[in-house]
Design a protein around this motif. Structure first.
Motif, PDB file in Angstrom:
ATOM      1  N   LEU A 212       1.337   5.520  -9.303  1.00 52.53           N
ATOM      2  CA  LEU A 212       1.451   4.542  -8.231  1.00 52.53           C
ATOM      3  C   LEU A 212       0.478   3.367  -8.305  1.00 52.53           C
ATOM      4  CD1 LEU A 212       1.788   6.969  -5.187  1.00 52.53           C
ATOM      5  CD2 LEU A 212       3.506   5.302  -5.891  1.00 52.53           C
ATOM      6  N   GLY A 213      -0.594   3.483  -9.071  1.00 51.79           N
ATOM      7  CA  GLY A 213      -1.622   2.463  -8.973  1.00 51.79           C
ATOM      8  C   GLY A 213      -2.248   2.483  -7.587  1.00 51.79           C
ATOM      9  N   CYS A 214      -2.375   1.300  -6.958  1.00 48.50           N
ATOM     10  CA  CYS A 214      -2.896   1.183  -5.581  1.00 48.50           C
ATOM     11  C   CYS A 214      -4.358   1.604  -5.454  1.00 48.50           C
ATOM     12  CB  CYS A 214      -2.037   1.973  -4.592  1.00 48.50           C
ATOM     13  SG  CYS A 214      -0.368   1.319  -4.411  1.00 48.50           S
ATOM     14  N   SER A 215      -5.136   1.469  -6.529  1.00 45.07           N
ATOM     15  CA  SER A 215      -6.570   1.767  -6.457  1.00 45.07           C
ATOM     16  C   SER A 215      -7.232   0.867  -5.427  1.00 45.07           C
ATOM     17  CB  SER A 215      -7.223   1.557  -7.826  1.00 45.07           C
ATOM     18  OG  SER A 215      -6.653   2.412  -8.790  1.00 45.07           O
ATOM     19  N   MET A 216      -8.290   1.384  -4.775  1.00 45.43           N
ATOM     20  CA  MET A 216      -8.916   0.630  -3.696  1.00 45.43           C
ATOM     21  C   MET A 216     -10.316   1.141  -3.416  1.00 45.43           C
ATOM     22  SD  MET A 216      -7.262   2.237  -0.213  1.00 45.43           S
ATOM     23  CE  MET A 216      -8.371   1.207   0.749  1.00 45.43           C
ATOM     24  N   ILE A 217     -11.068   0.350  -2.668  1.00 38.47           N
ATOM     25  CA  ILE A 217     -12.371   0.747  -2.146  1.00 38.47           C
ATOM     26  C   ILE A 217     -12.319   0.539  -0.636  1.00 38.47           C
ATOM     27  CG2 ILE A 217     -14.858   0.346  -2.184  1.00 38.47           C
ATOM     28  CD1 ILE A 217     -14.361  -0.968  -5.003  1.00 38.47           C
TER      29      ILE A 217
ATOM     30  N   ARG B 210       0.832  -1.202   0.000  1.00 38.14           N
ATOM     31  CA  ARG B 210       0.000   0.000   0.000  1.00 38.14           C
ATOM     32  C   ARG B 210       0.867   1.251   0.000  1.00 38.14           C
ATOM     33  NH1 ARG B 210      -3.656  -2.335   4.935  1.00 38.14           N
ATOM     34  NH2 ARG B 210      -4.764  -3.943   3.745  1.00 38.14           N
ATOM     35  N   CYS B 211       0.367   2.282  -0.671  1.00 35.92           N
ATOM     36  CA  CYS B 211       1.058   3.569  -0.681  1.00 35.92           C
ATOM     37  C   CYS B 211       0.406   4.497   0.344  1.00 35.92           C
ATOM     38  CB  CYS B 211       1.008   4.188  -2.077  1.00 35.92           C
ATOM     39  SG  CYS B 211      -0.653   4.612  -2.653  1.00 35.92           S
ATOM     40  N   MET B 212       1.048   5.645   0.610  1.00 41.04           N
ATOM     41  CA  MET B 212       0.518   6.561   1.616  1.00 41.04           C
ATOM     42  C   MET B 212      -0.880   7.044   1.250  1.00 41.04           C
ATOM     43  SD  MET B 212       0.878   7.868   4.521  1.00 41.04           S
ATOM     44  CE  MET B 212       2.575   7.363   4.824  1.00 41.04           C
ATOM     45  N   ALA B 213      -1.155   7.232  -0.045  1.00 40.55           N
ATOM     46  CA  ALA B 213      -2.494   7.668  -0.446  1.00 40.55           C
ATOM     47  C   ALA B 213      -3.555   6.652  -0.052  1.00 40.55           C
ATOM     48  CB  ALA B 213      -2.537   7.927  -1.949  1.00 40.55           C
ATOM     49  N   ASP B 214      -3.202   5.357  -0.048  1.00 43.82           N
ATOM     50  CA  ASP B 214      -4.143   4.353   0.438  1.00 43.82           C
ATOM     51  C   ASP B 214      -4.478   4.589   1.906  1.00 43.82           C
ATOM     52  OD1 ASP B 214      -4.465   2.804  -1.905  1.00 43.82           O
ATOM     53  OD2 ASP B 214      -2.628   1.705  -1.495  1.00 43.82           O
ATOM     54  N   TYR B 215      -3.454   4.861   2.696  1.00 40.05           N
ATOM     55  CA  TYR B 215      -3.693   5.056   4.128  1.00 40.05           C
ATOM     56  C   TYR B 215      -4.468   6.343   4.394  1.00 40.05           C
ATOM     57  CZ  TYR B 215      -0.945   0.985   5.133  1.00 40.05           C
ATOM     58  OH  TYR B 215      -0.507  -0.321   5.194  1.00 40.05           O
ATOM     59  N   LEU B 216      -4.230   7.373   3.596  1.00 39.97           N
ATOM     60  CA  LEU B 216      -5.029   8.587   3.732  1.00 39.97           C
ATOM     61  C   LEU B 216      -6.487   8.313   3.378  1.00 39.97           C
ATOM     62  CD1 LEU B 216      -2.528  11.118   2.172  1.00 39.97           C
ATOM     63  CD2 LEU B 216      -3.272  11.101   4.548  1.00 39.97           C
ATOM     64  N   THR B 217      -6.697   7.512   2.338  1.00 37.98           N
ATOM     65  CA  THR B 217      -8.059   7.130   1.947  1.00 37.98           C
ATOM     66  C   THR B 217      -8.720   6.305   3.044  1.00 37.98           C
ATOM     67  OG1 THR B 217      -7.466   7.169  -0.397  1.00 37.98           O
ATOM     68  CG2 THR B 217      -9.404   5.880   0.216  1.00 37.98           C
ATOM     69  N   MET B 218      -7.999   5.336   3.585  1.00 39.02           N
ATOM     70  CA  MET B 218      -8.535   4.502   4.652  1.00 39.02           C
ATOM     71  C   MET B 218      -8.843   5.324   5.893  1.00 39.02           C
ATOM     72  SD  MET B 218      -5.857   1.368   4.000  1.00 39.02           S
ATOM     73  CE  MET B 218      -6.153   0.535   5.561  1.00 39.02           C
ATOM     74  N   THR B 219      -7.953   6.250   6.223  1.00 36.80           N
ATOM     75  CA  THR B 219      -8.164   7.098   7.397  1.00 36.80           C
ATOM     76  C   THR B 219      -9.379   7.989   7.214  1.00 36.80           C
ATOM     77  OG1 THR B 219      -5.808   7.094   7.924  1.00 36.80           O
ATOM     78  CG2 THR B 219      -7.132   8.878   8.856  1.00 36.80           C
ATOM     79  N   ALA B 220      -9.528   8.583   6.026  1.00 33.30           N
ATOM     80  CA  ALA B 220     -10.689   9.441   5.770  1.00 33.30           C
ATOM     81  C   ALA B 220     -11.987   8.649   5.854  1.00 33.30           C
ATOM     82  CB  ALA B 220     -10.553  10.105   4.404  1.00 33.30           C
ATOM     83  N   ALA B 221     -11.977   7.415   5.324  1.00 34.28           N
ATOM     84  CA  ALA B 221     -13.172   6.570   5.418  1.00 34.28           C
ATOM     85  C   ALA B 221     -13.482   6.245   6.875  1.00 34.28           C
ATOM     86  CB  ALA B 221     -12.964   5.296   4.607  1.00 34.28           C
ATOM     87  N   HIS B 222     -12.443   5.911   7.644  1.00 36.78           N
ATOM     88  CA  HIS B 222     -12.626   5.542   9.046  1.00 36.78           C
ATOM     89  C   HIS B 222     -13.114   6.707   9.887  1.00 36.78           C
ATOM     90  CE1 HIS B 222     -11.737   3.544  12.882  1.00 36.78           C
ATOM     91  NE2 HIS B 222     -11.119   4.652  13.248  1.00 36.78           N
ATOM     92  N   THR B 223     -12.491   7.874   9.746  1.00 34.79           N
ATOM     93  CA  THR B 223     -12.816   9.007  10.611  1.00 34.79           C
ATOM     94  C   THR B 223     -14.122   9.683  10.227  1.00 34.79           C
ATOM     95  OG1 THR B 223     -11.441  10.505   9.281  1.00 34.79           O
ATOM     96  CG2 THR B 223     -10.413   9.466  11.186  1.00 34.79           C
ATOM     97  N   ASN B 224     -14.648   9.355   9.045  1.00 33.61           N
ATOM     98  CA  ASN B 224     -15.923   9.928   8.623  1.00 33.61           C
ATOM     99  C   ASN B 224     -17.015   8.885   8.441  1.00 33.61           C
ATOM    100  OD1 ASN B 224     -15.347  12.931   8.065  1.00 33.61           O
ATOM    101  ND2 ASN B 224     -13.652  11.898   7.027  1.00 33.61           N
ATOM    102  N   ASN B 225     -16.667   7.609   8.638  1.00 25.70           N
ATOM    103  CA  ASN B 225     -17.622   6.519   8.445  1.00 25.70           C
ATOM    104  C   ASN B 225     -18.334   6.626   7.100  1.00 25.70           C
ATOM    105  OD1 ASN B 225     -17.658   6.838  11.710  1.00 25.70           O
ATOM    106  ND2 ASN B 225     -17.868   4.721  11.048  1.00 25.70           N
ATOM    107  N   VAL B 226     -17.530   6.623   6.049  1.00 26.52           N
ATOM    108  CA  VAL B 226     -18.053   6.769   4.702  1.00 26.52           C
ATOM    109  C   VAL B 226     -17.305   5.811   3.783  1.00 26.52           C
ATOM    110  CG1 VAL B 226     -16.433   8.607   4.016  1.00 26.52           C
ATOM    111  CG2 VAL B 226     -18.694   8.490   2.948  1.00 26.52           C
ATOM    112  N   PHE B 227     -17.968   5.311   2.759  1.00 23.10           N
ATOM    113  CA  PHE B 227     -17.291   4.537   1.731  1.00 23.10           C
ATOM    114  C   PHE B 227     -16.482   5.481   0.845  1.00 23.10           C
ATOM    115  CE2 PHE B 227     -21.147   2.012   2.630  1.00 23.10           C
ATOM    116  CZ  PHE B 227     -20.578   0.781   2.916  1.00 23.10           C
ATOM    117  N   ILE B 228     -15.282   5.069   0.447  1.00 27.89           N
ATOM    118  CA  ILE B 228     -14.485   5.840  -0.507  1.00 27.89           C
ATOM    119  C   ILE B 228     -13.987   4.892  -1.585  1.00 27.89           C
ATOM    120  CG2 ILE B 228     -12.511   7.355  -0.903  1.00 27.89           C
ATOM    121  CD1 ILE B 228     -12.670   8.292   1.939  1.00 27.89           C
ATOM    122  N   ALA B 229     -14.299   5.208  -2.831  1.00 25.82           N
ATOM    123  CA  ALA B 229     -13.840   4.435  -3.988  1.00 25.82           C
ATOM    124  C   ALA B 229     -12.774   5.250  -4.695  1.00 25.82           C
ATOM    125  CB  ALA B 229     -15.005   4.132  -4.923  1.00 25.82           C
TER     126      ALA B 229
END
Length: 292
Positions: free
Chosen positions: A223-228, A190-209
Motif C-alpha cells: 500500500l505504501g502510505c508511509s507517514m510520521i 490515506r489508507c486505513m493503516a494511516d488512520y490507525l497510526t494517527m489514532t494511536a499517536a493521538h490517543t497516546n500522545n506519542v510520535f509514530i514513524a
C-alpha cells in the motif's frame, strides 16, 4: 549527550523475496538510508522484512532467507550507523536456533541496541514465524526513548499503549501493509493503516514513524502510505503515495512527547486511565465479574 531536535526519515522501498535478491535488498536499503542521512536524518526507519521480502512460498524458504541477529545483514547496518552516526530501525527475518521471528532491530552508532519480535502475526506469517516473545521493550538512546512495533501490531491498541506507558517518546513502526478488499484509500490518499497510526499517536500522545513498502512481491501488493504522526495524531509532512519509492521526513524534539499528555488543567490521558477497572473488564486477570 542528547540530540535535539531529531530529524526522522521513513524509507518507502520494495524489497523482493528470492535469495538472488538479498544483496540488492541490502544495497537498496543502504542507499536510501545514505540519502536520508545526507539530508540530516538522525533516525531512519525502514520496512518490515527489508532483508528478505515478504512472500515466502513455504517455511523452508523462510528459513533460507533468515539470519541470526549477529549475521551479515545486521552487521552491515551496524557499520552504516557507526559511519553516519545515526539510529536505524530495520526489519529482517531472524533465525534463532530452529525458530524464525519477524524482527525489527534498533541500531545506533555504537552497534545493535536491541530488537523487537513481531507479536501479532498476519495470515501466512503464522506458518513461518514464531510469535514474538520479547514483550514490548523501550530503549533509551541519546535521541529519545524508542519503542518498536511491526505492521499488524498497530491493529491492537494495547501495543502502542504499553509502549507509551513504558515511556516511549517515539514508536518506530516497520510495515508490509498489503492490499485488502476495497476501499483501500480515501479522497486524501490515506489508507486505513494511516488512520490507525494517527489514532494511536493521538490517543497516546506519542510520535509514530511508520515505514511501509510498495510494489508487488509474488502475489502480494503493498500500500505504501508511509507517514510520521505527531503527538496530536496529525501527519507531520506528507503521507507517501501508494506506489513510489520515497523518503518522508519530519524534524521534532522527541522529548516533547513527555509533556504532551497534559491537554488542559483537568485532563491528562495517562492519569485519567481507570486502571482499577480495566483488568477484570478486559479479561487480562480474572476478577469476580468473570468467574471461571
Amino acid at each position: 549527550m542528547t540530540v535535539s531536535p531529531v530529524t526522522i526519515a521513513v524509507v518507502q522501498s520494495d524489497p523482493k523475496v528470492g535469495l538472488e535478491h538479498r544483496e540488492q535488498n541490502l544495497t537498496a536499503g543502504l542507499a536510501a538510508a545514505e540519502a536520508a542521512a545526507a539530508e540530516g536524518a538522525n533516525l531512519i526507519v525502514l520496512p518490515e522484512l527489508s532483508s528478505s521480502g515478504y512472500s515466502f512460498d513455504n517455511r523452508a524458504e523462510a528459513f533460507a532467507h533468515a539470519e541470526p541477529v549477529d549475521g551479515p545483514f545486521i552487521d552491515a547496518w551496524c557499520e552504516f550507523a557507526a559511519r553516519r552516526a545515526v539510529y536505524v530501525v530495520v526489519g529482517f527475518a531472524e533465525l534463532d536456533g530452529v525458530r524464525l521471528f519477524d524482527t525489527a532491530a534498533l541500531i545506533g552508532p555504537g552497534g545493535l541496541i536491541g530488537t523487537y519480535r513481531k507479536t501479532h502475526l498476519w495470515n501466512q506469517e503464522k506458518l513461518w514465524f514464531t510469535p514474538g516473545d520479547l514483550g514490548f521493550p523501550v530503549y533509551d538512546t541519546p535521541i529519545g526513548r524508542i519503542g518498536m512495533l511491526i505492521c499488524w501490531d498497530i491493529w491492537f491498541p494495547e501495543v502502542p499503549r504499553i509502549l507509551t506507558q513504558q515511556g516511549a517518546d517515539i514508536i518506530c513502526s516497520s510495515n508490509n501493509w498489503v492490499w485488502t478488499p476495497p476501499p483501500l484509500f480515501d479522497e486524501a490518499g490515506r489508507c486505513m493503516a494511516d488512520y490507525l497510526t494517527m489514532t494511536a499517536a493521538h490517543t497516546n500522545n506519542v510520535f509514530i514513524a511508520a515505514s511501509n513498502r510498495v510494489g508487488v512481491d509474488r502475489e502480494a501488493r503493498f500500500l505504501g502510505c508511509s507517514m510520521i504522526a505527531g503527538t496530536n495524531g496529525w501527519p507531520l509532512g506528507a503521507v507517501a503515495g501508494p506506489e513510489e519509492r520515497t523518503i518522508v521526513y519530519a524534524s521534532v524534539d522527541l522529548a516533547t512527547a513527555r509533556s504532551a499528555p497534559i491537554w488542559n488543567d483537568l485532563n491528562d490521558l495517562h492519569r485519567d486511565r481507570r486502571t482499577d477497572l480495566y483488568d477484570s473488564m478486559l479479561g487480562y486477570t480474572r476478577g469476580e465479574r468473570f468467574p471461571r
